[in-house]
Write a protein that holds these residues in place. Structure first.
Motif, PDB file in Angstrom:
ATOM      1  N   ARG A  32       0.285  -1.307  -0.083  1.00  0.00           N
ATOM      2  CA  ARG A  32      -0.110  -0.547  -0.165  1.00  0.00           C
ATOM      3  C   ARG A  32       1.364   1.239   0.335  1.00  0.00           C
ATOM      4  O   ARG A  32       0.195   2.214  -0.515  1.00  0.00           O
ATOM      5  N   HIS A 112       6.952 -13.514   1.080  1.00  0.00           N
ATOM      6  CA  HIS A 112       6.832 -14.580   2.224  1.00  0.00           C
ATOM      7  C   HIS A 112       5.427 -13.069   3.079  1.00  0.00           C
ATOM      8  O   HIS A 112       4.668 -13.836   3.832  1.00  0.00           O
ATOM      9  N   GLN A 113       5.650 -11.951   2.940  1.00  0.00           N
ATOM     10  CA  GLN A 113       4.711 -11.197   4.018  1.00  0.00           C
ATOM     11  C   GLN A 113       3.902 -10.562   3.476  1.00  0.00           C
ATOM     12  O   GLN A 113       3.196  -9.937   4.120  1.00  0.00           O
ATOM     13  N   GLN A 114       4.217 -10.071   1.501  1.00  0.00           N
ATOM     14  CA  GLN A 114       3.731  -8.950   1.259  1.00  0.00           C
ATOM     15  C   GLN A 114       2.610  -9.504   0.815  1.00  0.00           C
ATOM     16  O   GLN A 114       1.147  -8.960   0.353  1.00  0.00           O
ATOM     17  N   ARG A 116       0.285 -12.559   0.725  1.00  0.00           N
ATOM     18  CA  ARG A 116       0.123 -13.308   1.332  1.00  0.00           C
ATOM     19  C   ARG A 116      -1.365 -12.432   1.631  1.00  0.00           C
ATOM     20  O   ARG A 116      -2.405 -13.037   1.568  1.00  0.00           O
ATOM     21  N   THR A 117      -1.325 -11.169   1.948  1.00  0.00           N
ATOM     22  CA  THR A 117      -2.658 -10.264   2.586  1.00  0.00           C
ATOM     23  C   THR A 117      -3.172  -9.254   2.033  1.00  0.00           C
ATOM     24  O   THR A 117      -4.034  -8.682   2.467  1.00  0.00           O
ATOM     25  N   HIS A 118      -2.780  -9.330   0.142  1.00  0.00           N
ATOM     26  CA  HIS A 118      -3.089  -7.920  -0.367  1.00  0.00           C
ATOM     27  C   HIS A 118      -4.247  -8.457  -0.433  1.00  0.00           C
ATOM     28  O   HIS A 118      -4.504  -8.237  -2.094  1.00  0.00           O
ATOM     29  N   ARG A 130       3.844 -22.139  -3.665  1.00  0.00           N
ATOM     30  CA  ARG A 130       3.799 -22.647  -2.546  1.00  0.00           C
ATOM     31  C   ARG A 130       3.085 -24.281  -2.280  1.00  0.00           C
ATOM     32  O   ARG A 130       4.366 -25.437  -2.241  1.00  0.00           O
ATOM     33  N   SER A 172      10.263 -20.721   8.070  1.00  0.00           N
ATOM     34  CA  SER A 172      10.213 -19.788   9.349  1.00  0.00           C
ATOM     35  C   SER A 172      11.529 -19.857   9.087  1.00  0.00           C
ATOM     36  O   SER A 172      12.415 -19.024   9.701  1.00  0.00           O
ATOM     37  N   GLU A 175      13.737 -17.374   7.387  1.00  0.00           N
ATOM     38  CA  GLU A 175      12.728 -15.435   7.238  1.00  0.00           C
ATOM     39  C   GLU A 175      13.774 -15.537   8.455  1.00  0.00           C
ATOM     40  O   GLU A 175      14.154 -14.141   8.812  1.00  0.00           O
ATOM     41  N   TRP A 176      13.974 -16.297   9.428  1.00  0.00           N
ATOM     42  CA  TRP A 176      14.960 -16.444  10.514  1.00  0.00           C
ATOM     43  C   TRP A 176      16.524 -15.647  10.145  1.00  0.00           C
ATOM     44  O   TRP A 176      17.507 -14.853  10.576  1.00  0.00           O
TER      45      TRP A 176
END
Lengths: 226, 226
Positions: A32, A112-114, A116-118, A130, A172, A175-176
Protein backbone atom coordinates in the motif's frame (compact mmCIF):
# COMPACT_ATOMS: atom_id res chain seq x y z
CA UNK A 1 27.12 3.85 -31.58
CA UNK A 2 27.21 7.47 -30.37
CA UNK A 3 25.97 8.82 -27.03
CA UNK A 4 22.40 9.06 -28.32
CA UNK A 5 22.30 5.40 -29.33
CA UNK A 6 23.84 4.09 -26.10
CA UNK A 7 20.94 5.66 -24.19
CA UNK A 8 18.43 3.44 -25.96
CA UNK A 9 17.99 0.64 -23.51
CA UNK A 10 16.04 -2.40 -24.82
CA UNK A 11 12.54 -2.78 -23.43
CA UNK A 12 13.33 -6.09 -21.71
CA UNK A 13 16.24 -4.49 -19.85
CA UNK A 14 14.14 -1.47 -18.82
CA UNK A 15 11.37 -3.74 -17.60
CA UNK A 16 13.84 -5.72 -15.53
CA UNK A 17 15.18 -2.51 -13.99
CA UNK A 18 11.64 -1.42 -13.12
CA UNK A 19 10.81 -4.82 -11.62
CA UNK A 20 14.04 -4.78 -9.58
CA UNK A 21 13.13 -1.33 -8.25
CA UNK A 22 9.58 -2.51 -7.54
CA UNK A 23 10.75 -5.57 -5.56
CA UNK A 24 12.96 -3.37 -3.40
CA UNK A 25 10.24 -0.77 -2.84
CA UNK A 26 7.45 -3.27 -2.08
CA UNK A 27 9.72 -5.16 0.33
CA UNK A 28 10.69 -2.00 2.20
CA UNK A 29 7.43 -0.06 2.22
CA UNK A 30 4.76 -2.71 1.81
CA UNK A 31 2.31 -2.81 -1.07
CA UNK A 32 0.00 0.00 0.00
CA UNK A 33 2.68 2.50 0.99
CA UNK A 34 4.93 1.84 -2.01
CA UNK A 35 4.64 4.69 -4.52
CA UNK A 36 5.10 4.54 -8.27
CA UNK A 37 7.17 7.74 -7.93
CA UNK A 38 9.70 5.96 -5.75
CA UNK A 39 9.80 2.92 -8.04
CA UNK A 40 10.36 5.13 -11.10
CA UNK A 41 13.09 7.13 -9.36
CA UNK A 42 14.87 4.00 -8.16
CA UNK A 43 14.71 2.53 -11.66
CA UNK A 44 16.00 5.81 -13.12
CA UNK A 45 13.02 6.26 -15.44
CA UNK A 46 9.98 8.52 -15.64
CA UNK A 47 6.75 7.52 -13.96
CA UNK A 48 4.78 7.55 -17.26
CA UNK A 49 7.25 5.01 -18.65
CA UNK A 50 6.54 2.65 -15.72
CA UNK A 51 2.80 2.96 -16.43
CA UNK A 52 3.39 2.50 -20.16
CA UNK A 53 5.32 -0.73 -19.59
CA UNK A 54 3.52 -2.20 -16.60
CA UNK A 55 0.07 -0.54 -16.61
CA UNK A 56 -0.72 -0.10 -12.91
CA UNK A 57 0.63 -0.69 -9.41
CA UNK A 58 -1.60 -3.78 -9.16
CA UNK A 59 -0.21 -5.27 -12.36
CA UNK A 60 3.34 -4.37 -11.38
CA UNK A 61 2.88 -6.12 -8.03
CA UNK A 62 1.40 -9.18 -9.77
CA UNK A 63 4.29 -9.24 -12.24
CA UNK A 64 6.78 -8.98 -9.35
CA UNK A 65 5.13 -11.85 -7.48
CA UNK A 66 5.07 -14.05 -10.59
CA UNK A 67 8.72 -13.30 -11.36
CA UNK A 68 9.94 -13.88 -7.80
CA UNK A 69 7.83 -17.02 -7.35
CA UNK A 70 9.09 -18.47 -10.64
CA UNK A 71 12.70 -17.64 -9.71
CA UNK A 72 12.32 -19.38 -6.34
CA UNK A 73 10.73 -22.51 -7.81
CA UNK A 74 13.42 -22.60 -10.51
CA UNK A 75 16.19 -22.24 -7.91
CA UNK A 76 14.77 -25.09 -5.81
CA UNK A 77 14.12 -27.48 -8.67
CA UNK A 78 17.41 -26.69 -10.45
CA UNK A 79 19.32 -27.49 -7.23
CA UNK A 80 17.88 -31.00 -7.10
CA UNK A 81 19.78 -33.88 -8.69
CA UNK A 82 17.18 -36.00 -10.43
CA UNK A 83 17.47 -39.74 -9.79
CA UNK A 84 19.40 -39.17 -6.55
CA UNK A 85 18.09 -40.75 -3.35
CA UNK A 86 15.13 -38.92 -1.83
CA UNK A 87 17.10 -37.55 1.13
CA UNK A 88 19.81 -36.24 -1.21
CA UNK A 89 17.16 -34.57 -3.39
CA UNK A 90 15.59 -32.94 -0.36
CA UNK A 91 18.94 -31.75 0.96
CA UNK A 92 19.81 -30.21 -2.41
CA UNK A 93 16.38 -28.60 -2.72
CA UNK A 94 16.62 -27.12 0.77
CA UNK A 95 20.13 -25.81 0.13
CA UNK A 96 18.88 -24.23 -3.09
CA UNK A 97 15.95 -22.69 -1.22
CA UNK A 98 18.08 -21.19 1.56
CA UNK A 99 20.72 -19.94 -0.90
CA UNK A 100 18.09 -18.25 -3.06
CA UNK A 101 16.23 -16.62 -0.16
CA UNK A 102 19.55 -15.38 1.25
CA UNK A 103 20.60 -13.90 -2.10
CA UNK A 104 17.17 -12.36 -2.73
CA UNK A 105 15.92 -11.25 0.69
CA UNK A 106 13.67 -8.58 -0.80
CA UNK A 107 12.08 -10.98 -3.26
CA UNK A 108 11.51 -13.40 -0.39
CA UNK A 109 10.01 -10.66 1.78
CA UNK A 110 7.55 -9.77 -1.00
CA UNK A 111 6.47 -13.42 -1.37
CA UNK A 112 6.44 -14.35 2.30
CA UNK A 113 5.25 -11.16 3.98
CA UNK A 114 3.59 -8.93 1.41
CA UNK A 115 1.87 -11.04 -1.18
CA UNK A 116 -0.24 -13.17 1.11
CA UNK A 117 -2.43 -10.50 2.59
CA UNK A 118 -3.38 -8.06 -0.12
CA UNK A 119 -6.39 -9.85 -1.48
CA UNK A 120 -7.23 -12.74 -3.69
CA UNK A 121 -5.29 -12.21 -6.94
CA UNK A 122 -1.93 -11.80 -5.17
CA UNK A 123 -2.48 -14.45 -2.52
CA UNK A 124 -3.48 -16.97 -5.20
CA UNK A 125 -0.19 -16.55 -7.07
CA UNK A 126 1.81 -17.28 -3.93
CA UNK A 127 -0.48 -20.12 -2.86
CA UNK A 128 0.05 -21.76 -6.27
CA UNK A 129 3.83 -21.55 -5.91
CA UNK A 130 3.69 -22.87 -2.38
CA UNK A 131 1.41 -25.73 -3.41
CA UNK A 132 3.92 -26.66 -6.12
CA UNK A 133 6.74 -26.82 -3.56
CA UNK A 134 4.59 -28.75 -1.06
CA UNK A 135 3.69 -31.27 -3.78
CA UNK A 136 7.36 -31.67 -4.66
CA UNK A 137 8.28 -32.28 -1.00
CA UNK A 138 5.33 -34.67 -0.54
CA UNK A 139 6.58 -36.59 -3.58
CA UNK A 140 10.05 -36.92 -2.01
CA UNK A 141 8.63 -38.09 1.32
CA UNK A 142 6.43 -40.58 -0.51
CA UNK A 143 9.43 -41.81 -2.53
CA UNK A 144 11.50 -42.15 0.62
CA UNK A 145 8.69 -44.15 2.25
CA UNK A 146 8.64 -46.43 -0.80
CA UNK A 147 12.45 -46.84 -0.70
CA UNK A 148 12.14 -47.75 2.97
CA UNK A 149 9.46 -50.28 2.06
CA UNK A 150 6.71 -48.69 4.13
CA UNK A 151 4.62 -46.90 1.53
CA UNK A 152 1.40 -48.33 2.92
CA UNK A 153 2.11 -47.45 6.52
CA UNK A 154 2.55 -43.75 5.92
CA UNK A 155 -0.88 -42.62 4.77
CA UNK A 156 -1.21 -40.01 2.02
CA UNK A 157 -2.80 -37.71 4.54
CA UNK A 158 0.17 -37.94 6.87
CA UNK A 159 2.60 -37.40 3.98
CA UNK A 160 0.70 -34.21 3.12
CA UNK A 161 0.88 -33.03 6.72
CA UNK A 162 4.60 -33.76 6.90
CA UNK A 163 5.23 -31.87 3.66
CA UNK A 164 3.34 -28.84 4.98
CA UNK A 165 5.32 -29.02 8.22
CA UNK A 166 8.64 -29.19 6.38
CA UNK A 167 7.81 -26.30 4.06
CA UNK A 168 6.65 -24.18 7.01
CA UNK A 169 9.84 -25.01 8.90
CA UNK A 170 11.94 -23.96 5.90
CA UNK A 171 10.03 -20.68 5.51
CA UNK A 172 10.47 -19.88 9.18
CA UNK A 173 14.18 -20.65 9.09
CA UNK A 174 14.65 -18.51 5.97
CA UNK A 175 12.87 -15.59 7.62
CA UNK A 176 14.98 -16.01 10.77
CA UNK A 177 18.20 -16.20 8.78
CA UNK A 178 17.32 -13.03 6.86
CA UNK A 179 16.40 -11.26 10.09
CA UNK A 180 19.78 -12.24 11.58
CA UNK A 181 21.39 -10.74 8.50
CA UNK A 182 19.38 -7.53 8.60
CA UNK A 183 19.68 -6.87 12.33
CA UNK A 184 23.05 -8.41 13.01
CA UNK A 185 21.14 -10.14 15.80
CA UNK A 186 18.58 -12.86 16.15
CA UNK A 187 14.86 -12.32 16.72
CA UNK A 188 15.39 -14.67 19.67
CA UNK A 189 17.40 -12.01 21.41
CA UNK A 190 18.69 -14.36 24.09
CA UNK A 191 21.08 -16.11 21.74
CA UNK A 192 22.90 -13.05 20.53
CA UNK A 193 24.58 -14.58 17.55
CA UNK A 194 25.84 -11.99 15.10
CA UNK A 195 26.28 -13.92 11.90
CA UNK A 196 23.56 -15.31 9.71
CA UNK A 197 23.54 -19.08 9.21
CA UNK A 198 24.74 -20.13 5.76
CA UNK A 199 22.40 -21.91 3.36
CA UNK A 200 24.16 -25.18 4.18
CA UNK A 201 23.83 -24.56 7.93
CA UNK A 202 20.12 -23.94 7.55
CA UNK A 203 19.61 -26.95 5.27
CA UNK A 204 21.66 -29.10 7.65
CA UNK A 205 19.61 -27.98 10.67
CA UNK A 206 16.42 -28.86 8.89
CA UNK A 207 17.67 -32.19 7.58
CA UNK A 208 18.84 -33.19 11.04
CA UNK A 209 15.55 -32.12 12.49
CA UNK A 210 13.27 -33.60 9.90
CA UNK A 211 14.96 -36.37 8.04
CA UNK A 212 16.15 -38.27 11.06
CA UNK A 213 12.58 -38.04 12.39
CA UNK A 214 11.15 -39.18 9.08
CA UNK A 215 13.67 -42.02 9.01
CA UNK A 216 12.44 -43.30 12.35
CA UNK A 217 8.84 -42.80 11.32
CA UNK A 218 9.38 -44.86 8.20
CA UNK A 219 10.78 -47.68 10.24
CA UNK A 220 7.65 -47.73 12.32
CA UNK A 221 9.13 -45.95 15.34
CA UNK A 222 6.47 -43.49 16.37
CA UNK A 223 6.50 -40.96 19.11
CA UNK A 224 3.58 -41.56 21.46
CA UNK A 225 2.49 -39.59 24.49
CA UNK A 226 3.75 -41.42 27.60
CA UNK B 1 -34.62 -6.07 36.47
CA UNK B 2 -37.15 -4.75 33.92
CA UNK B 3 -36.69 -4.42 30.15
CA UNK B 4 -34.88 -1.10 30.50
CA UNK B 5 -32.34 -2.50 32.90
CA UNK B 6 -31.67 -5.68 30.89
CA UNK B 7 -30.62 -3.50 27.94
CA UNK B 8 -27.76 -1.96 29.90
CA UNK B 9 -24.88 -4.12 28.88
CA UNK B 10 -21.68 -3.63 30.94
CA UNK B 11 -18.86 -1.90 29.13
CA UNK B 12 -16.56 -4.94 29.33
CA UNK B 13 -19.21 -7.10 27.64
CA UNK B 14 -19.84 -4.50 24.93
CA UNK B 15 -16.12 -4.21 24.28
CA UNK B 16 -15.83 -7.97 23.95
CA UNK B 17 -18.70 -8.02 21.46
CA UNK B 18 -17.00 -5.29 19.41
CA UNK B 19 -13.67 -7.10 19.49
CA UNK B 20 -15.33 -10.37 18.44
CA UNK B 21 -16.97 -8.57 15.52
CA UNK B 22 -13.65 -6.93 14.65
CA UNK B 23 -11.74 -10.24 14.62
CA UNK B 24 -14.31 -11.72 12.26
CA UNK B 25 -14.32 -8.68 9.97
CA UNK B 26 -10.51 -8.28 9.83
CA UNK B 27 -10.07 -12.00 9.14
CA UNK B 28 -12.60 -11.96 6.29
CA UNK B 29 -11.90 -8.61 4.66
CA UNK B 30 -8.33 -7.83 5.63
CA UNK B 31 -7.30 -4.78 7.61
CA UNK B 32 -7.63 -2.14 4.87
CA UNK B 33 -10.96 -3.28 3.48
CA UNK B 34 -12.59 -3.87 6.87
CA UNK B 35 -15.05 -1.06 7.64
CA UNK B 36 -16.04 0.26 11.04
CA UNK B 37 -19.65 0.23 9.75
CA UNK B 38 -19.51 -3.52 9.25
CA UNK B 39 -17.87 -4.08 12.63
CA UNK B 40 -20.50 -1.97 14.39
CA UNK B 41 -23.35 -3.72 12.58
CA UNK B 42 -21.96 -7.18 13.39
CA UNK B 43 -21.56 -6.17 17.04
CA UNK B 44 -25.09 -4.78 17.10
CA UNK B 45 -24.00 -1.31 18.22
CA UNK B 46 -23.74 2.14 16.66
CA UNK B 47 -20.53 3.20 14.95
CA UNK B 48 -19.99 6.17 17.32
CA UNK B 49 -20.05 3.71 20.23
CA UNK B 50 -17.23 1.69 18.63
CA UNK B 51 -15.19 4.90 18.26
CA UNK B 52 -16.06 5.95 21.81
CA UNK B 53 -14.83 2.65 23.27
CA UNK B 54 -11.92 1.83 20.95
CA UNK B 55 -10.91 5.19 19.41
CA UNK B 56 -9.92 4.28 15.85
CA UNK B 57 -9.58 1.39 13.43
CA UNK B 58 -5.82 1.34 14.14
CA UNK B 59 -6.35 1.03 17.88
CA UNK B 60 -9.09 -1.54 17.41
CA UNK B 61 -6.78 -3.65 15.23
CA UNK B 62 -3.98 -3.33 17.80
CA UNK B 63 -6.35 -4.33 20.60
CA UNK B 64 -7.52 -7.33 18.56
CA UNK B 65 -3.94 -8.46 17.90
CA UNK B 66 -3.01 -8.10 21.57
CA UNK B 67 -6.07 -10.03 22.71
CA UNK B 68 -5.66 -12.83 20.18
CA UNK B 69 -1.91 -13.10 20.78
CA UNK B 70 -2.39 -13.24 24.55
CA UNK B 71 -5.12 -15.87 24.18
CA UNK B 72 -2.86 -18.03 22.00
CA UNK B 73 0.12 -17.79 24.34
CA UNK B 74 -2.18 -18.55 27.31
CA UNK B 75 -3.65 -21.58 25.54
CA UNK B 76 -0.18 -22.96 24.73
CA UNK B 77 1.34 -22.38 28.15
CA UNK B 78 -1.78 -23.56 30.04
CA UNK B 79 -1.70 -26.83 28.08
CA UNK B 80 1.81 -27.63 29.28
CA UNK B 81 2.34 -29.74 32.39
CA UNK B 82 5.18 -28.09 34.27
CA UNK B 83 7.85 -30.49 35.52
CA UNK B 84 6.91 -33.10 32.91
CA UNK B 85 9.62 -34.43 30.59
CA UNK B 86 10.54 -32.04 27.79
CA UNK B 87 8.94 -34.15 25.05
CA UNK B 88 5.71 -34.39 27.05
CA UNK B 89 5.72 -30.61 27.56
CA UNK B 90 6.22 -30.03 23.85
CA UNK B 91 3.48 -32.49 22.92
CA UNK B 92 1.05 -30.79 25.30
CA UNK B 93 2.03 -27.33 24.06
CA UNK B 94 1.56 -28.37 20.42
CA UNK B 95 -1.80 -29.98 21.16
CA UNK B 96 -2.86 -26.77 22.91
CA UNK B 97 -1.68 -24.72 19.93
CA UNK B 98 -3.54 -26.81 17.34
CA UNK B 99 -6.70 -26.96 19.47
CA UNK B 100 -6.70 -23.18 19.96
CA UNK B 101 -6.05 -22.34 16.29
CA UNK B 102 -8.79 -24.80 15.26
CA UNK B 103 -11.28 -23.26 17.69
CA UNK B 104 -10.33 -19.68 16.76
CA UNK B 105 -9.60 -19.80 13.02
CA UNK B 106 -10.40 -16.11 12.58
CA UNK B 107 -8.14 -15.02 15.43
CA UNK B 108 -5.40 -17.17 13.96
CA UNK B 109 -5.94 -15.68 10.48
CA UNK B 110 -5.61 -12.17 11.91
CA UNK B 111 -2.33 -13.06 13.67
CA UNK B 112 -0.81 -15.20 10.94
CA UNK B 113 -1.99 -13.49 7.76
CA UNK B 114 -3.11 -9.96 8.56
CA UNK B 115 -1.03 -8.57 11.39
CA UNK B 116 2.40 -9.20 9.92
CA UNK B 117 2.19 -6.94 6.91
CA UNK B 118 0.45 -3.75 7.92
CA UNK B 119 3.39 -1.83 9.24
CA UNK B 120 5.55 -1.66 12.30
CA UNK B 121 3.19 -1.31 15.27
CA UNK B 122 1.10 -4.35 14.32
CA UNK B 123 3.98 -6.53 13.14
CA UNK B 124 5.86 -5.85 16.36
CA UNK B 125 2.99 -7.16 18.53
CA UNK B 126 2.93 -10.43 16.62
CA UNK B 127 6.72 -10.70 16.51
CA UNK B 128 6.81 -10.35 20.29
CA UNK B 129 4.29 -13.15 20.74
CA UNK B 130 6.12 -15.35 18.28
CA UNK B 131 9.46 -14.67 19.97
CA UNK B 132 7.91 -15.71 23.29
CA UNK B 133 6.76 -19.03 21.80
CA UNK B 134 10.12 -19.60 20.07
CA UNK B 135 11.92 -18.95 23.36
CA UNK B 136 9.66 -21.44 25.12
CA UNK B 137 10.32 -24.10 22.48
CA UNK B 138 14.07 -23.37 22.52
CA UNK B 139 13.98 -23.84 26.29
CA UNK B 140 12.34 -27.26 25.89
CA UNK B 141 14.85 -28.36 23.25
CA UNK B 142 17.69 -27.15 25.47
CA UNK B 143 16.19 -29.02 28.45
CA UNK B 144 15.81 -32.18 26.38
CA UNK B 145 19.45 -31.89 25.28
CA UNK B 146 20.45 -31.56 28.93
CA UNK B 147 18.32 -34.59 29.90
CA UNK B 148 20.01 -36.53 27.11
CA UNK B 149 23.39 -35.44 28.47
CA UNK B 150 24.46 -33.58 25.33
CA UNK B 151 23.90 -29.94 26.25
CA UNK B 152 27.33 -28.93 25.02
CA UNK B 153 27.07 -30.68 21.69
CA UNK B 154 23.95 -28.88 20.56
CA UNK B 155 25.08 -25.28 20.24
CA UNK B 156 22.75 -22.47 21.30
CA UNK B 157 22.69 -21.30 17.74
CA UNK B 158 21.45 -24.67 16.51
CA UNK B 159 18.84 -24.83 19.28
CA UNK B 160 17.55 -21.43 18.13
CA UNK B 161 17.38 -22.65 14.52
CA UNK B 162 15.54 -25.81 15.56
CA UNK B 163 13.03 -23.81 17.61
CA UNK B 164 12.33 -21.52 14.64
CA UNK B 165 11.92 -24.56 12.39
CA UNK B 166 9.48 -26.21 14.79
CA UNK B 167 7.38 -23.07 15.26
CA UNK B 168 7.26 -22.51 11.48
CA UNK B 169 6.22 -26.13 10.96
CA UNK B 170 3.42 -25.74 13.53
CA UNK B 171 2.18 -22.51 11.91
CA UNK B 172 2.14 -24.11 8.49
CA UNK B 173 0.26 -27.18 9.75
CA UNK B 174 -2.30 -24.99 11.54
CA UNK B 175 -2.91 -22.97 8.39
CA UNK B 176 -3.26 -26.16 6.35
CA UNK B 177 -5.65 -27.70 8.87
CA UNK B 178 -7.82 -24.58 8.86
CA UNK B 179 -7.80 -24.49 5.06
CA UNK B 180 -8.94 -28.13 4.98
CA UNK B 181 -11.77 -27.15 7.30
CA UNK B 182 -12.79 -24.08 5.30
CA UNK B 183 -12.65 -25.68 1.85
CA UNK B 184 -13.60 -29.21 2.74
CA UNK B 185 -10.47 -30.03 0.75
CA UNK B 186 -6.73 -29.76 1.12
CA UNK B 187 -4.57 -27.05 -0.44
CA UNK B 188 -2.56 -29.99 -1.79
CA UNK B 189 -5.44 -30.91 -4.05
CA UNK B 190 -3.98 -34.27 -5.00
CA UNK B 191 -4.75 -35.82 -1.64
CA UNK B 192 -8.44 -35.02 -1.61
CA UNK B 193 -9.09 -35.67 2.05
CA UNK B 194 -12.29 -34.11 3.27
CA UNK B 195 -11.86 -33.90 7.00
CA UNK B 196 -9.55 -31.60 8.89
CA UNK B 197 -6.90 -33.24 11.04
CA UNK B 198 -7.67 -33.05 14.75
CA UNK B 199 -5.39 -31.14 17.12
CA UNK B 200 -3.97 -34.46 18.31
CA UNK B 201 -3.38 -35.64 14.72
CA UNK B 202 -1.50 -32.45 13.94
CA UNK B 203 0.52 -32.53 17.17
CA UNK B 204 1.28 -36.21 16.58
CA UNK B 205 2.46 -35.55 13.01
CA UNK B 206 4.77 -32.83 14.22
CA UNK B 207 6.11 -34.82 17.18
CA UNK B 208 6.84 -37.78 14.93
CA UNK B 209 8.51 -35.53 12.45
CA UNK B 210 10.49 -33.43 14.85
CA UNK B 211 10.98 -35.18 18.10
CA UNK B 212 12.29 -38.41 16.65
CA UNK B 213 14.72 -36.33 14.62
CA UNK B 214 15.74 -34.32 17.65
CA UNK B 215 16.17 -37.56 19.59
CA UNK B 216 18.66 -38.85 17.05
CA UNK B 217 20.40 -35.49 16.89
CA UNK B 218 20.84 -35.48 20.64
CA UNK B 219 22.45 -38.89 20.51
CA UNK B 220 24.98 -37.58 18.06
CA UNK B 221 23.38 -39.15 14.97
CA UNK B 222 23.55 -36.45 12.36
CA UNK B 223 22.30 -36.48 8.83
CA UNK B 224 25.15 -35.73 6.44
CA UNK B 225 25.12 -35.35 2.68
CA UNK B 226 26.32 -38.61 1.13
Amino acid sequence: MGAAKSKRVPRAVRERQMMDAAVRTFARRGYRAASMDEIAELAGVSKPLVYLYLNSKEELFSAVIRREAAALVTAVTAAVEKDAAADRQLWCGLTGFFAHTAEHPEGWAVLHQQARTHGEPFAIEVAAMRAEIVRFVAGLIGAAAKEAGCAGELADREVAGLAHALVGAAESLAEWANTCAADGTSTLGVIGERERPTAKDAAGTLMNFAWAGLGRLMHGERWTPA
